[in-house]
Scaffold this motif. Sequence first.
Motif, PDB file in Angstrom:
ATOM      1  N   LYS A  42      59.533 -41.898  -4.062  1.00 62.34           N
ATOM      2  CA  LYS A  42      59.348 -42.923  -5.353  1.00 62.34           C
ATOM      3  C   LYS A  42      58.877 -42.345  -6.817  1.00 62.34           C
ATOM      4  N   THR A  43      59.123 -40.911  -6.427  1.00 58.84           N
ATOM      5  CA  THR A  43      58.730 -40.095  -8.288  1.00 58.84           C
ATOM      6  C   THR A  43      59.358 -40.835  -9.200  1.00 58.84           C
ATOM      7  N   ASP A  44      59.398 -40.892 -10.510  1.00 58.18           N
ATOM      8  CA  ASP A  44      60.352 -41.855 -11.145  1.00 58.18           C
ATOM      9  C   ASP A  44      60.281 -39.848 -11.709  1.00 58.18           C
ATOM     10  N   THR A  45      61.949 -39.408 -11.849  1.00 57.72           N
ATOM     11  CA  THR A  45      62.076 -38.121 -12.765  1.00 57.72           C
ATOM     12  C   THR A  45      62.399 -38.075 -14.363  1.00 57.72           C
ATOM     13  N   TYR A  46      62.718 -39.101 -14.397  1.00 58.65           N
ATOM     14  CA  TYR A  46      62.667 -39.509 -15.741  1.00 58.65           C
ATOM     15  C   TYR A  46      64.137 -39.083 -15.927  1.00 58.65           C
ATOM     16  N   ALA A  47      64.606 -38.870 -15.702  1.00 58.57           N
ATOM     17  CA  ALA A  47      65.827 -37.915 -15.661  1.00 58.57           C
ATOM     18  C   ALA A  47      67.213 -38.739 -16.928  1.00 58.57           C
ATOM     19  N   THR A  48      67.714 -37.853 -17.475  1.00 58.70           N
ATOM     20  CA  THR A  48      67.842 -38.331 -18.893  1.00 58.70           C
ATOM     21  C   THR A  48      69.887 -37.902 -18.318  1.00 58.70           C
ATOM     22  N   ASP A  49      71.025 -38.172 -18.920  1.00 60.91           N
ATOM     23  CA  ASP A  49      72.714 -37.659 -19.273  1.00 60.91           C
ATOM     24  C   ASP A  49      72.719 -36.622 -20.127  1.00 60.91           C
ATOM     25  N   GLU A  50      73.331 -35.911 -19.856  1.00 57.49           N
ATOM     26  CA  GLU A  50      73.496 -35.305 -21.082  1.00 57.49           C
ATOM     27  C   GLU A  50      73.771 -35.345 -22.552  1.00 57.49           C
ATOM     28  N   ARG A  51      73.563 -36.831 -22.987  1.00 59.30           N
ATOM     29  CA  ARG A  51      73.605 -37.213 -24.547  1.00 59.30           C
ATOM     30  C   ARG A  51      71.833 -37.620 -24.875  1.00 59.30           C
ATOM     31  N   GLY A  52      70.621 -37.726 -23.415  1.00 58.26           N
ATOM     32  CA  GLY A  52      69.473 -37.811 -23.416  1.00 58.26           C
ATOM     33  C   GLY A  52      69.246 -39.482 -23.448  1.00 58.26           C
ATOM     34  N   ARG A  53      69.797 -39.493 -22.757  1.00 59.97           N
ATOM     35  CA  ARG A  53      69.525 -41.400 -22.064  1.00 59.97           C
ATOM     36  C   ARG A  53      69.406 -41.213 -20.512  1.00 59.97           C
ATOM     37  N   LEU A  54      68.131 -41.927 -20.646  1.00 58.21           N
ATOM     38  CA  LEU A  54      67.834 -42.188 -19.730  1.00 58.21           C
ATOM     39  C   LEU A  54      68.654 -43.253 -18.025  1.00 58.21           C
ATOM     40  N   LEU A  55      68.436 -42.496 -17.254  1.00 57.00           N
ATOM     41  CA  LEU A  55      69.073 -43.020 -16.488  1.00 57.00           C
ATOM     42  C   LEU A  55      68.868 -43.887 -15.624  1.00 57.00           C
ATOM     43  N   GLY A  56      69.465 -44.848 -15.486  1.00 55.52           N
ATOM     44  CA  GLY A  56      68.754 -46.149 -14.707  1.00 55.52           C
ATOM     45  C   GLY A  56      69.172 -46.272 -13.711  1.00 55.52           C
ATOM     46  N   LYS A  57      69.407 -45.093 -12.450  1.00 57.97           N
ATOM     47  CA  LYS A  57      69.010 -44.548 -11.396  1.00 57.97           C
ATOM     48  C   LYS A  57      68.348 -43.191 -11.649  1.00 57.97           C
ATOM     49  N   ARG A  58      66.912 -43.363 -11.598  1.00 56.40           N
ATOM     50  CA  ARG A  58      66.297 -41.662 -11.983  1.00 56.40           C
ATOM     51  C   ARG A  58      65.138 -41.460 -10.294  1.00 56.40           C
ATOM     52  N   LEU A  59      64.928 -41.671  -9.905  1.00 55.71           N
ATOM     53  CA  LEU A  59      63.633 -42.280  -8.578  1.00 55.71           C
ATOM     54  C   LEU A  59      64.583 -40.310  -8.386  1.00 55.71           C
ATOM     55  N   MET A  60      63.358 -40.344  -7.664  1.00 54.01           N
ATOM     56  CA  MET A  60      63.609 -38.749  -6.719  1.00 54.01           C
ATOM     57  C   MET A  60      64.317 -39.339  -5.818  1.00 54.01           C
ATOM     58  N   GLY A  61      64.810 -40.162  -5.158  1.00 53.26           N
ATOM     59  CA  GLY A  61      66.164 -40.745  -4.192  1.00 53.26           C
ATOM     60  C   GLY A  61      66.862 -40.972  -4.278  1.00 53.26           C
ATOM     61  N   HIS A  62      66.735 -41.708  -5.677  1.00 47.72           N
ATOM     62  CA  HIS A  62      68.266 -41.653  -6.112  1.00 47.72           C
ATOM     63  C   HIS A  62      68.735 -40.665  -6.286  1.00 47.72           C
ATOM     64  N   ILE A  63      68.415 -39.525  -6.973  1.00 47.57           N
ATOM     65  CA  ILE A  63      68.495 -37.880  -7.183  1.00 47.57           C
ATOM     66  C   ILE A  63      69.186 -37.666  -5.905  1.00 47.57           C
ATOM     67  N   VAL A  64      68.518 -37.601  -4.141  1.00 46.81           N
ATOM     68  CA  VAL A  64      69.015 -37.360  -3.691  1.00 46.81           C
ATOM     69  C   VAL A  64      70.100 -38.130  -2.933  1.00 46.81           C
ATOM     70  N   ASP A  65      69.928 -38.897  -3.009  1.00 41.07           N
ATOM     71  CA  ASP A  65      70.747 -39.745  -1.972  1.00 41.07           C
ATOM     72  C   ASP A  65      72.042 -40.267  -3.030  1.00 41.07           C
ATOM     73  N   GLY A  66      72.093 -39.176  -4.284  1.00 42.23           N
ATOM     74  CA  GLY A  66      73.493 -38.877  -4.489  1.00 42.23           C
ATOM     75  C   GLY A  66      73.831 -40.183  -6.122  1.00 42.23           C
ATOM     76  N   THR A  67      73.155 -41.326  -5.748  1.00 36.24           N
ATOM     77  CA  THR A  67      73.658 -42.231  -6.795  1.00 36.24           C
ATOM     78  C   THR A  67      72.840 -42.156  -8.183  1.00 36.24           C
ATOM     79  N   ALA A  68      72.228 -41.076  -8.554  1.00 27.89           N
ATOM     80  CA  ALA A  68      71.785 -40.822  -9.727  1.00 27.89           C
ATOM     81  C   ALA A  68      73.048 -39.833 -10.236  1.00 27.89           C
ATOM     82  N   GLN A  69      73.331 -39.063 -10.181  1.00 29.05           N
ATOM     83  CA  GLN A  69      73.992 -38.795 -10.201  1.00 29.05           C
ATOM     84  C   GLN A  69      75.563 -38.628 -10.048  1.00 29.05           C
ATOM     85  N   ARG A  70      76.202 -39.509  -8.676  1.00 29.84           N
ATOM     86  CA  ARG A  70      76.933 -39.677  -8.831  1.00 29.84           C
ATOM     87  C   ARG A  70      77.761 -38.113  -8.081  1.00 29.84           C
ATOM     88  N   HIS A  71      77.046 -37.983  -7.095  1.00 29.84           N
ATOM     89  CA  HIS A  71      76.899 -36.993  -5.500  1.00 29.84           C
ATOM     90  C   HIS A  71      77.663 -38.540  -3.929  1.00 29.84           C
TER      91      HIS A  71
END
Length: 709
Positions: free
Chosen positions: A434-463
């Motif tokens: 549940k840590t917020d990575t504050y991940a951004t897209d290539e244009r520097g905008r914060l992703l809507g879903k960017r918790l570690m869990g979203h990165i891992v479950d693929g929803t943050a970056q569409r994996h």
Amino acid sequence: NADRNKVYRHSTNLSMAPGSTERLVETTLAAARDELVRGLGGLLDQAVPVKTSPGDRIPDGAVIVGTRDSSSAVRQYTSADDLAPVGDDGYLIRSFSRGTQRFTVIAGNTEAGALYGTFAFLRRLQTHKPITRLDISESPRVKNRHLNNWETVRLYAGNNASGTGGLSGENGTIFNFAATGASAGRNLPVILDRYIVVARAMASVGINGITINLVNADNVYLTAQYIAQEAALADALRPYGIKIALSINYTAPTDPRFAPDTLTNEQLDPHGDEFRGWWNRRARMLRDSIPDFTGFTVKANSEGQPGPQDFGDDHGDGANAIAAAVAPLGMKIYWRTFVYNADVDEDRLKRAYLEFGYIDDERRPDGTRGRFLDNVFLQTKNGPLDFQAREPVHPMFGRMENTNQALELQVTQEYTGQDEMLCYLAPMWEEVLKTDTYATDERGRLLGKRLMGHIVDGTAQRHSDTAIVGVANLGNADNVTGHHFSQANLFAFGRQSWDWTLDSADIAADWVRMTWSNREHVVGTIVKMMMGSWEALVSYQTPLGIAHQFRSSDHYGPNPAERLARDDWSPVYYNKADSVGLGYDRSPTGSDFTAQYFPTLEARYGNIGTVPENLLMWFHHVSWDHRMRSGRIFWDELVYRYQMGVQYVTWMRLTWDSLQPSLDARRFSEVKAKLAIHEADAGDWRDTCVNYWKEFSGRDNPVDDGPLS
Ligand code: GCU
């Protein structure tokens, strides 16, 4: 506590072991049926009749389990549209009433889904949740929920050839492969009861894969003799929805044990046909014996293991070569990123991203980015060091948007008290996920879903392919994990890798109800003990973000003064104790590791005024007088934290004693004995560390915080 070494009659003629008493189940629906018969029979204390087809009139109280293919009743009571959203591993559980008949339907698109639904239904019953008017639809957030089974011997410590001590204490290795010796006659392909116990435990929480051998891999697992044994194990695990994989060594093709099919060093060219051909042949051998073999886990150029860099190639070249070789067989490569080549940077924490990040950024010929192939997962530990009790999240999560990433967690308590200390790890994993990575897209905008869990479950970056891997704590102790409470970590790992949004206290409550008692005061008390146990361990071992302070001989006790041949294995490298203070400056004034995080975290961690205090010394060299949020100076706060941690363990010991009348005698006394050791060893951590820090701080124990021994 049945005989864990009881043998089964294996369904193939590989293992008609003398003395075989029971048959293994052969299908997943048979496993589900057996769980219901056993589970309901035990919980309701009555025999449970089984029917393979319910007929027209479904009996009152019936539980129907299956898929739309396997069961006309499931077809009648669920539609394909109902089931579509739950995917391959999900399930529906629904209550029906027809006239005076009431019954429950548990349905999956696959038999594995039906099995998971069966376990979920039993769990409801066992935890005293309602089982009427159900309309449950569940599916996992992560596709591959795997264990990595490191055989329990500590290789680098060189002190545990017997398998005692180290990663899992007294709890020796689970799978018997040796062909001779004391366990002869109890070796695979003979199936022991404990393999089935473990398979059921894994399936009950949705774990669907296991890499069976250590990451520092022995090539013997790729020999024909071992493959035959692995096939027997895979057959036994398959009905429980569990597929197997192997850890491999990058230079296996040169091992003379594979003669005449061996390569020379020169032929280990990842771009060449020989290297790829070799891995394709081995993978085919595995596939021919194990049709659902999933692939390989690779530790390369890490801690002395060979890898592509030894031959002038990089991780992308190496991973892709083996991945390409096994892709036609539907297999995957889990390539670990636990690398820390000292030539890359002075700060060990920066090294992995520097070795992998640029490969993710590369442009492919078709214009898309990322060189790693689609059947490669990069398997990365939750933190940048090595499974310490509290680490900041690994900065690679979110930064590798063009590559499949698997999160690696350590279920076995190598650095969290092994099988001596009661340490419930789910709150740590919850904090990580549940840590917020504050991940951004290539244009520097914060992703809507960017918790570690979203990165891992693929929803943050569409994996679409996703994985969580847990380093397992399976062994051959009666209770499987050595400490009764370590079972809770396996349970929680499965539940959280299925659904990382779960609350770790709810998981603990389920486990306590299923393991100890449903009496409210027992549940409340044990959940309370568990929920504070990890934070207490952090406090008496490595408070306020002081990293790795373990003695090298066993990674159990403290040795903050230890200086080893390698800097980055030495506690002194991490604590940097001096007359000014304590901790590693990784802010822009130091190693600037913080720059590997997305900007919000970079700024937060890089500033001593904003960094969370529980991560303080991961990022800053903190002066003894630094004013903490509590109002205390850093030195006082540090000593206070050590003391609070130990006091919590004393409280757990006394609290456990108070539960004696409500618990069974054997397990009560086994845990009691562990808590006594735990308390003494926690005190040793506090005393060893505080006394050592005193040499640098020149200060004594703060007077207000009660006696220190
Ligand atoms: C830790 C552990 C090793 C293990 C390594 C790894 O350093 O102590 O035994 O091999 O992690 O993750 O590869």
